[in-house]
Design an enzyme around this catalytic site. Structure first.
Site, PDB file in Angstrom:
ATOM      1  N   GLY A  56       0.885  -1.174   0.000  1.00 11.49           N
ATOM      2  CA  GLY A  56       0.000   0.000   0.000  1.00 11.49           C
ATOM      3  C   GLY A  56       0.910   1.208   0.000  1.00 11.49           C
ATOM      4  CD  GLU A  57       2.744   5.795   0.094  1.00 12.98           C
ATOM      5  OE1 GLU A  57       2.675   5.411  -1.078  1.00 12.98           O
ATOM      6  OE2 GLU A  57       3.795   6.238   0.598  1.00 12.98           O
ATOM      7  CB  SER A  58       5.611   2.431   3.895  1.00 18.18           C
ATOM      8  OG  SER A  58       6.329   3.412   3.194  1.00 18.18           O
ATOM      9  CB  CYS A  88       5.302  -3.819  -1.557  1.00 14.82           C
ATOM     10  SG  CYS A  88       5.913  -2.554  -2.656  1.00 14.82           S
ATOM     11  NE  ARG A 114       8.322   5.128   1.403  1.00 12.12           N
ATOM     12  CZ  ARG A 114       7.623   6.264   1.401  1.00 12.12           C
ATOM     13  NH1 ARG A 114       8.088   7.325   2.014  1.00 12.12           N
ATOM     14  NH2 ARG A 114       6.472   6.322   0.774  1.00 12.12           N
ATOM     15  CB  ILE A 143       3.020  -1.841  -7.490  1.00  5.85           C
ATOM     16  CG1 ILE A 143       2.382  -2.973  -8.298  1.00  5.85           C
ATOM     17  CG2 ILE A 143       2.234  -0.540  -7.658  1.00  5.85           C
ATOM     18  CD1 ILE A 143       0.988  -3.321  -7.864  1.00  5.85           C
ATOM     19  NE  ARG A 144       4.123   5.020  -5.749  1.00  2.00           N
ATOM     20  CZ  ARG A 144       3.969   5.443  -4.491  1.00  2.00           C
ATOM     21  NH1 ARG A 144       4.970   6.040  -3.868  1.00  2.00           N
ATOM     22  NH2 ARG A 144       2.827   5.307  -3.872  1.00  2.00           N
ATOM     23  CG  HIS A 179       2.430  -6.168  -4.598  1.00  2.00           C
ATOM     24  ND1 HIS A 179       1.699  -5.710  -3.527  1.00  2.00           N
ATOM     25  CD2 HIS A 179       3.245  -5.156  -4.948  1.00  2.00           C
ATOM     26  CE1 HIS A 179       2.055  -4.478  -3.237  1.00  2.00           C
ATOM     27  NE2 HIS A 179       2.995  -4.113  -4.092  1.00  2.00           N
ATOM     28  CD  GLU A 181      -0.266  -8.645  -2.592  1.00  2.00           C
ATOM     29  OE1 GLU A 181       0.741  -9.386  -2.618  1.00  2.00           O
ATOM     30  OE2 GLU A 181      -0.200  -7.401  -2.512  1.00  2.00           O
TER      31      GLU A 181
HETATM   32  N1  GLN Z   1       6.024   3.003  -2.669  1.00  2.00           N
HETATM   33  C1  GLN Z   1       5.228   2.525  -1.580  1.00  2.00           C
HETATM   34  C2  GLN Z   1       5.789   3.012  -0.237  1.00  2.00           C
HETATM   35  O1  GLN Z   1       6.796   3.605  -0.181  1.00  2.00           O
HETATM   36  C3  GLN Z   1       5.129   1.020  -1.557  1.00  2.00           C
HETATM   37  C4  GLN Z   1       4.356   0.543  -2.759  1.00  2.00           C
HETATM   38  C5  GLN Z   1       3.665  -0.763  -2.574  1.00  2.00           C
HETATM   39  O2  GLN Z   1       3.427  -1.230  -1.479  1.00  2.00           O
HETATM   40  N2  GLN Z   1       3.285  -1.314  -3.701  1.00  2.00           N
HETATM   41  O3  GLN Z   1       5.185   2.784   0.751  1.00  2.00           O
END
Ligand code: GLN
Length: 224
Positions: A56-58, A88, A114, A143-144, A179, A181
């Site tokens: 997600g987004e840390s 991630c 990150r 993903i990113r 990921h 999942e």
């Molecule tokens: N770029 C996101 C972060 O820094 C991580 C991306 C992801 O979980 N797919 O949290």
């Protein structure tokens, strides 16, 4: 979905339900015949065998962990014996060192950077054999994604690609910067379940179905 209702069973794996790919992890665990549940309140964590912290987004996840005072609960359950897998953003939260950022849970000796591949548009898919997990190639979705830059001596590298580490573990923590999942492969979820001392149904194949990956994972979600 009935398996998600199992409460307070030590045979269950929880998925941290604050933000990110929660449903997709639950779906994979359910396909393996494992009891699983969403966790976001103190009681939900009782006697879990394992916890998945999804991608997600840390920064968002770290703030929510603080707002809901979940950090201490996760650490308490971890020291009781609960295993943790971070995918991630989840891996970022578990790292002891984060480049240009503060560590959050700090449960695995590694340094992570990150957004190390660039922006969301630099996301990509690939595949690799992870020997500890099996001898079939595993689809990898980045993903990113972050890069794990180095790990400590008590940490085993499970997958190294070029100049970065993509999967690693110590006795109690598994981290992947990709990921599983969001692919049609159950191999990593099976691997984590075994690490938690749980036995997925052996006859269930690791590949969900041959067409899974041609679907958009966003459309794949089953919303009642
Ligand atoms: N770029 C996101 C972060 O820094 C991580 C991306 C992801 O979980 N797919 O949290």
């Amino acid at each position: 979905m009935a398996l998600h209702l199992v409460k307070n069973s030590s045979a269950a794996i929880g998925v941290l339900d604050l933000q990110g790919g929660v449903h997709e992890h639950l779906d994979h665990l359910e396909r393996l015949g494992l009891a699983s549940r969403r966790v976001k309140q103190e009681d939900d964590f009782t006697a879990l065998a394992g916890l998945i912290i999804p991608g997600g987004e840390s920064t968002c996840l770290a703030r929510l962990l603080n707002i809901f005072s979940l950090k201490e609960i996760i650490l308490k359950e971890f020291h009781r014996g609960m295993k943790i897998w971070g995918t991630c953003a989840g891996a970022i939260l578990l790292a002891q060192k984060v480049v240009n950022d503060q560590p959050c849970l700090g449960l695995i000796d590694m340094e992570i950077e990150r957004n190390s591949f660039g922006s969301q548009l630099d996301s990509f898919v690939s595949e690799a054999i992870i020997e500890a997990v099996g001898d079939e190639p595993i689809p990898l979705t980045f993903i990113r994604a972050p890069k794990i830059l180095r790990v400590g001596k008590d940490v085993k590298i499970l997958l190294k690609i070029n100049d970065y580490i993509a999967a690693a573990e110590n006795e109690n923590v598994l981290v992947t910067v990709f990921h599983p999942e969001l692919t049609g492969c159950l191999a990593l979820h099976r691997y984590f379940a075994l690490k938690c001392g749980l036995k997925p149904t052996a006859s269930i194949p690791n590949n969900i179905d041959p067409h899974w990956e041609s679907y958009s994972w966003t459309r794949h979600s089953r919303i009642a």
